[in-house]
Design a protein around this motif. Structure first.
Motif, PDB file in Angstrom:
ATOM      1  N   PHE A 145      49.971  75.891  -3.240  1.00 16.40           N
ATOM      2  CA  PHE A 145      51.093  75.467  -4.079  1.00 16.40           C
ATOM      3  C   PHE A 145      52.328  75.561  -3.211  1.00 16.40           C
ATOM      4  CE2 PHE A 145      48.124  77.338  -7.207  1.00 16.40           C
ATOM      5  CZ  PHE A 145      47.952  76.238  -8.028  1.00 16.40           C
ATOM      6  N   ILE A 152      52.439  78.425  -0.694  1.00 18.01           N
ATOM      7  CA  ILE A 152      51.527  79.527  -1.025  1.00 18.01           C
ATOM      8  C   ILE A 152      50.077  79.065  -0.990  1.00 18.01           C
ATOM      9  CG2 ILE A 152      50.884  81.216  -2.785  1.00 18.01           C
ATOM     10  CD1 ILE A 152      53.740  80.663  -3.983  1.00 18.01           C
ATOM     11  N   ALA A 196      47.055  79.627  -2.368  1.00 19.72           N
ATOM     12  CA  ALA A 196      46.477  80.357  -3.501  1.00 19.72           C
ATOM     13  C   ALA A 196      44.980  80.538  -3.304  1.00 19.72           C
ATOM     14  CB  ALA A 196      46.755  79.617  -4.800  1.00 19.72           C
ATOM     15  N   ASN A 239      45.883  91.355  -8.483  1.00 20.34           N
ATOM     16  CA  ASN A 239      46.729  90.332  -9.089  1.00 20.34           C
ATOM     17  C   ASN A 239      47.141  89.314  -8.034  1.00 20.34           C
ATOM     18  OD1 ASN A 239      47.944  93.004 -10.892  1.00 20.34           O
ATOM     19  ND2 ASN A 239      47.160  91.195 -11.909  1.00 20.34           N
ATOM     20  N   GLY A 240      47.086  88.065  -8.408  1.00 27.02           N
ATOM     21  CA  GLY A 240      47.518  87.017  -7.494  1.00 27.02           C
ATOM     22  C   GLY A 240      46.515  86.678  -6.410  1.00 27.02           C
ATOM     23  N   SER A 241      45.266  87.165  -6.547  1.00 28.99           N
ATOM     24  CA  SER A 241      44.294  86.890  -5.493  1.00 28.99           C
ATOM     25  C   SER A 241      43.637  85.515  -5.668  1.00 28.99           C
ATOM     26  CB  SER A 241      43.234  87.995  -5.469  1.00 28.99           C
ATOM     27  OG  SER A 241      42.643  88.133  -6.741  1.00 28.99           O
ATOM     28  N   GLY A 242      43.964  84.814  -6.736  1.00 35.57           N
ATOM     29  CA  GLY A 242      43.474  83.439  -6.868  1.00 35.57           C
ATOM     30  C   GLY A 242      42.339  83.250  -7.853  1.00 35.57           C
ATOM     31  N   LYS A 243      42.074  84.255  -8.669  1.00 31.82           N
ATOM     32  CA  LYS A 243      40.939  84.169  -9.593  1.00 31.82           C
ATOM     33  C   LYS A 243      41.148  83.072 -10.639  1.00 31.82           C
ATOM     34  CE  LYS A 243      41.517  88.466 -10.911  1.00 31.82           C
ATOM     35  NZ  LYS A 243      42.764  88.764 -10.171  1.00 31.82           N
ATOM     36  N   THR A 244      42.302  83.130 -11.300  1.00 36.46           N
ATOM     37  CA  THR A 244      42.580  82.127 -12.328  1.00 36.46           C
ATOM     38  C   THR A 244      42.673  80.734 -11.719  1.00 36.46           C
ATOM     39  OG1 THR A 244      43.708  83.733 -13.727  1.00 36.46           O
ATOM     40  CG2 THR A 244      44.241  81.423 -14.096  1.00 36.46           C
ATOM     41  N   THR A 245      43.259  80.658 -10.529  1.00 35.09           N
ATOM     42  CA  THR A 245      43.351  79.358  -9.863  1.00 35.09           C
ATOM     43  C   THR A 245      41.961  78.792  -9.600  1.00 35.09           C
ATOM     44  OG1 THR A 245      45.399  80.093  -8.827  1.00 35.09           O
ATOM     45  CG2 THR A 245      44.365  78.121  -7.922  1.00 35.09           C
ATOM     46  N   GLN A 291      43.447  82.945 -19.637  1.00 36.85           N
ATOM     47  CA  GLN A 291      44.114  84.240 -19.524  1.00 36.85           C
ATOM     48  C   GLN A 291      45.351  84.254 -20.428  1.00 36.85           C
ATOM     49  OE1 GLN A 291      45.168  85.160 -15.492  1.00 36.85           O
ATOM     50  NE2 GLN A 291      45.857  87.214 -15.984  1.00 36.85           N
ATOM     51  N   GLU A 315      39.538  87.125 -18.130  1.00 37.02           N
ATOM     52  CA  GLU A 315      39.989  88.404 -18.695  1.00 37.02           C
ATOM     53  C   GLU A 315      39.799  88.462 -20.213  1.00 37.02           C
ATOM     54  OE1 GLU A 315      43.584  89.953 -17.122  1.00 37.02           O
ATOM     55  OE2 GLU A 315      43.286  89.069 -15.149  1.00 37.02           O
ATOM     56  N   HIS A 334      39.710  92.787 -14.870  1.00 39.78           N
ATOM     57  CA  HIS A 334      40.274  93.896 -14.088  1.00 39.78           C
ATOM     58  C   HIS A 334      39.659  95.224 -14.479  1.00 39.78           C
ATOM     59  CE1 HIS A 334      43.360  91.931 -11.786  1.00 39.78           C
ATOM     60  NE2 HIS A 334      43.760  91.256 -12.850  1.00 39.78           N
TER      61      HIS A 334
HETATM   62  N1  LIG Z   1      50.852  76.368 -10.814  1.00 41.19           N
HETATM   63  C1  LIG Z   1      51.192  77.185  -9.816  1.00 41.19           C
HETATM   64  N2  LIG Z   1      52.269  76.906  -9.063  1.00 41.19           N
HETATM   65  C2  LIG Z   1      52.616  77.714  -8.037  1.00 41.19           C
HETATM   66  N3  LIG Z   1      51.948  78.812  -7.684  1.00 41.19           N
HETATM   67  C3  LIG Z   1      50.863  79.135  -8.394  1.00 41.19           C
HETATM   68  C4  LIG Z   1      50.433  78.351  -9.509  1.00 41.19           C
HETATM   69  N4  LIG Z   1      49.307  78.914 -10.018  1.00 41.19           N
HETATM   70  C5  LIG Z   1      49.069  80.004  -9.279  1.00 41.19           C
HETATM   71  N5  LIG Z   1      49.992  80.158  -8.294  1.00 41.19           N
HETATM   72  C6  LIG Z   1      50.013  81.210  -7.282  1.00 41.19           C
HETATM   73  O1  LIG Z   1      48.710  81.325  -6.772  1.00 41.19           O
HETATM   74  C7  LIG Z   1      48.378  82.691  -6.557  1.00 41.19           C
HETATM   75  C8  LIG Z   1      47.109  83.034  -7.279  1.00 41.19           C
HETATM   76  O2  LIG Z   1      47.364  83.057  -8.684  1.00 41.19           O
HETATM   77  P1  LIG Z   1      46.249  83.309  -9.742  1.00 41.19           P
HETATM   78  O3  LIG Z   1      46.834  83.114 -11.072  1.00 41.19           O
HETATM   79  O4  LIG Z   1      45.060  82.508  -9.403  1.00 41.19           O
HETATM   80  O5  LIG Z   1      45.925  84.853  -9.532  1.00 41.19           O
HETATM   81  P2  LIG Z   1      44.930  85.794 -10.311  1.00 41.19           P
HETATM   82  O6  LIG Z   1      43.962  86.311  -9.320  1.00 41.19           O
HETATM   83  O7  LIG Z   1      44.393  85.135 -11.505  1.00 41.19           O
HETATM   84  O8  LIG Z   1      45.905  86.992 -10.721  1.00 41.19           O
HETATM   85  P3  LIG Z   1      45.934  87.889 -12.049  1.00 41.19           P
HETATM   86  O9  LIG Z   1      44.898  88.936 -11.854  1.00 41.19           O
HETATM   87  O10 LIG Z   1      47.300  88.468 -12.049  1.00 41.19           O
HETATM   88  O11 LIG Z   1      45.669  87.018 -13.197  1.00 41.19           O
HETATM   89  C9  LIG Z   1      49.588  83.488  -7.001  1.00 41.19           C
HETATM   90  O12 LIG Z   1      50.329  83.807  -5.850  1.00 41.19           O
HETATM   91  C10 LIG Z   1      50.349  82.555  -7.879  1.00 41.19           C
HETATM   92  O13 LIG Z   1      51.724  82.808  -7.800  1.00 41.19           O
END
Ligand SMILES: Nc1ncnc2c1ncn2[C@@H]1O[C@H](COP(=O)(O)OP(=O)(O)OP(=O)(O)O)[C@@H](O)[C@H]1O
Ligand SMILES: [Mg+2]
Lengths: 291, 251
Positions: B12, B15, B17, B37-43, B84, B169, B201
């Motif tokens: 992104f 970043i 992701a 957090n922010g490791s990219g799971k939701t992405t 989530q 989650e 988590h």
């Molecule tokens: N639409 C977006 N635009 C910009 N950055 C994004 C977007 N979606 C995710 N990110 C970035 O990608 C990275 C991974 O985010 P993600 O939501 O996948 O983390 P996560 O592992 O699900 O975290 P959490 O445990 O907090 O839910 C983060 O740094 C987030 O800021």
């Protein structure tokens, strides 16, 4: 007849506008498509039907084709604005209204431009011609009832629930396996179809149309109706049409000079809209917030 | 193998992701994804369910390359997911949510107008009981608490026909008693032959539920294995304590 000739006229207009407002609500209120191009569908329907009937086509066929032709433009409008959202979509669809207006004005060989189209025949169905306004009232009431019934069935059906789901959250709906793009097309085409039908009813009632009947002031009127009645409420659109078309006509009884009548009426519309937005932001019967 | 993701990259702006993430989900198993957090799971979930287009990489579902499919096409093939940040339809009732999830005919306009079919009341009742959502079916999405919305989101994912259930989650913000019952639900679904992929988590929740775990950090998988192995893996502890560079070395 028990009602005066003037009241007959107002009721005819009310039934025509009910179809127009309910069909806009289908796209705007139920499906969440911020469409400011509705007045163009209305105009396309009116011109199509008028021109075909003048060429000798039977009325019902002309009316249905007017609806279908408007619906083709509904399809094109969705295709052209597919990637737009929010304000951009509003601007683009408003632009569509302007484009159609200027086409009506400038395609003179077909539309006769600003001179308009006179002598539009009264509907004739199975050999019966709708001659008097009393007869037209019954005819328009019938078409209005059928149209509203169909749209009512649509919004209450499982398909209609998908439209509302699309308005609330399209992403969630796609994740449930529903093709929201297809839904958008269908909703806009149905909406445009009925706008085209009401345009046809208008043209054959007044028997003369010109581009000014399908301009932005008309759009503002039907948007006002839908907002006052409430998004996603067919009942609301019906009641609001009656109020907004009928109430200003009471002004006529006040014997105002005709030069102030128009502006006073516009001011009254604005007052009704502002009052509703302050007192009942969701409109009279609305369940959904304006965005 | 029901799902396989290979070399997924997604940035992104600046970043990264997702930074070369690969993993597979075995059929009829419960697979967990953990990571800071922010490791990219939701992405990754969004990439798999086609809400986000990856920069590169391929995804296979049931042995078929689904990389080019649209979100709703993949969903129709049998992928269900929850969110989530719960996404629901504010102005629809609980019943309508579940009817939409279950129906496969509601997109057909004409057959709908004159004989709109009611959803299966019995099935709706079953799902409500299964997830333990104790609310009148006429309640609007708008009028539910966070926990209740979470449960409804789970209910519609379960009610939708699927073979792979992806949960982001599922027990975050849900009370402890309900956590245990959700755990039971997932075991039950799994014993009926469903494949489940879940992000979580809460270690207590994950460790005795899942068959296999992937640990993500900084957009890639840094470790995988059975829960016991993961619990004692030093790299995983590193990643969770913030030493993500150490973590990457463990690869
Ligand atoms: N639409 C977006 N635009 C910009 N950055 C994004 C977007 N979606 C995710 N990110 C970035 O990608 C990275 C991974 O985010 P993600 O939501 O996948 O983390 P996560 O592992 O699900 O975290 P959490 O445990 O907090 O839910 C983060 O740094 C987030 O800021
Ligand atoms: Mg997340």
């Amino acid at each position: 007849m028990i009602i005066s000739a003037y009241q007959t006229h107002i009721f005819i207009l009310i039934f025509i506008y009910i179809i127009l407002a309910v069909s806009l609500n289908l796209a705007l209120g139920y499906t969440g498509l911020l469409n400011l191009g509705h007045v163009a569908f209305y105009g396309i329907g009116a011109y199509t039907s008028a021109l075909l009937a003048i060429e000798g086509m039977p009325y019902l066929a002309a009316m249905i084709i007017a609806g279908l032709f408007a619906s083709v433009f509904g399809y094109l409008l969705v295709t052209a604005t597919d990637r737009l959202k929010g304000d951009y979509l509003a601007m683009a669809t408003l632009g569509f209204s302007f484009v159609v207006y200027s086409l009506l004005l400038n395609l003179r060989e077909i539309t006769r431009g600003a001179m308009g189209i006179p002598g539009i025949p009264k509907p004739s169905i199975l050999g019966l011609t709708v001659r008097t306004n009393d007869q037209y009232l019954i005819f328009v009431l019938l078409i209005c009832a059928i149209s509203v019934f169909i749209m009512y069935r649509i919004v209450k059906s499982p398909f209609g629930k998908l439209l509302e789901a699309n308005r609330d959250n399209a992403v969630c709906l796609r994740v449930l396996g529903k093709n929201t793009f297809g839904l958008k097309y269908k909703a806009m085409m149905i909406s445009a179809f009925f706008a085209g039908i009401s345009g046809s009813l208008y043209a054959h009632y007044i028997t003369f149309i010109d581009p000014t009947s399908f301009y932005i002031s008309e759009l503002i009127l039907i948007l006002t109706i839908v907002i006052v009645g409430g998004l996603a409420s067919i009942k609301g659109s019906i009641v609001a049409t009656a109020v907004i078309i009928y109430v200003p006509e009471i002004l006529r009884t006040l014997d105002l000079p005709s030069s102030v009548l128009g502006p006073v009426r516009q001011a009254l519309y604005a007052a009704i809209l502002i009052a509703i937005l302050m007192l009942r932001p969701r409109g009279i019967f609305g369940k959904v917030d304006l965005e | 193998m029901i799902l396989s993701c290979k070399d997924i990259y997604k940035s992104f702006g600046g970043i990264k992701a997702i930074d070369g993430c690969s993993f597979t989900v075995a059929e009829k198993k419960i697979t967990g994804i953990i990571g800071p957090n922010g490791s990219g799971k939701t992405t990754m979930f969004n990439v798999i369910s086609k809400l986000i287009k990856p920069d590169s990489g391929t995804i296979e579902f049931k042995g078929q390359d689904v990389t080019g499919l649209k979100d709703y096409e993949l969903a129709k093939m049998g992928v269900s997911r929850t969110f989530q940040d719960v996404k629901l339809f504010q102005n629809l009732t609980i019943r309508e949510h579940l009817q939409i999830a279950m129906s496969d005919t509601d997109e057909k306009l004409l057959s709908n107008i004159f004989r709109g079919k009611e959803g299966d009341a019995q099935k709706i009742k079953e799902v409500m009981e299964l997830v333990g959502l104790d609310k009148p079916l006429d309640t609007y999405g708008n009028d539910l608490s966070y926990g209740q919305r979470k449960l409804l989101d789970l209910a519609i994912a379960i009610a939708k026909p699927h073979t792979l259930l992806m949960l982001d989650e599922p027990v975050a913000g849900v009370n402890p008693r309900l956590r245990d019952s959700i755990k039971d639900i997932l075991r039950e679904l799994n014993s009926r032959g469903e494949s489940i992929l879940l992000i979580e988590h809460d270690m207590n929740f994950v460790m005795d539920l899942v068959d296999h775990i992937f640990v993500m950090d900084a957009g890639k998988v840094i470790a995988e294995g059975a829960p016991e192995e993961i619990q004692n893996n030093p790299c995983v502890l590193e990643a969770y304590l913030g030493g993500s560079e150490e973590g990457t070395k463990c690869l």
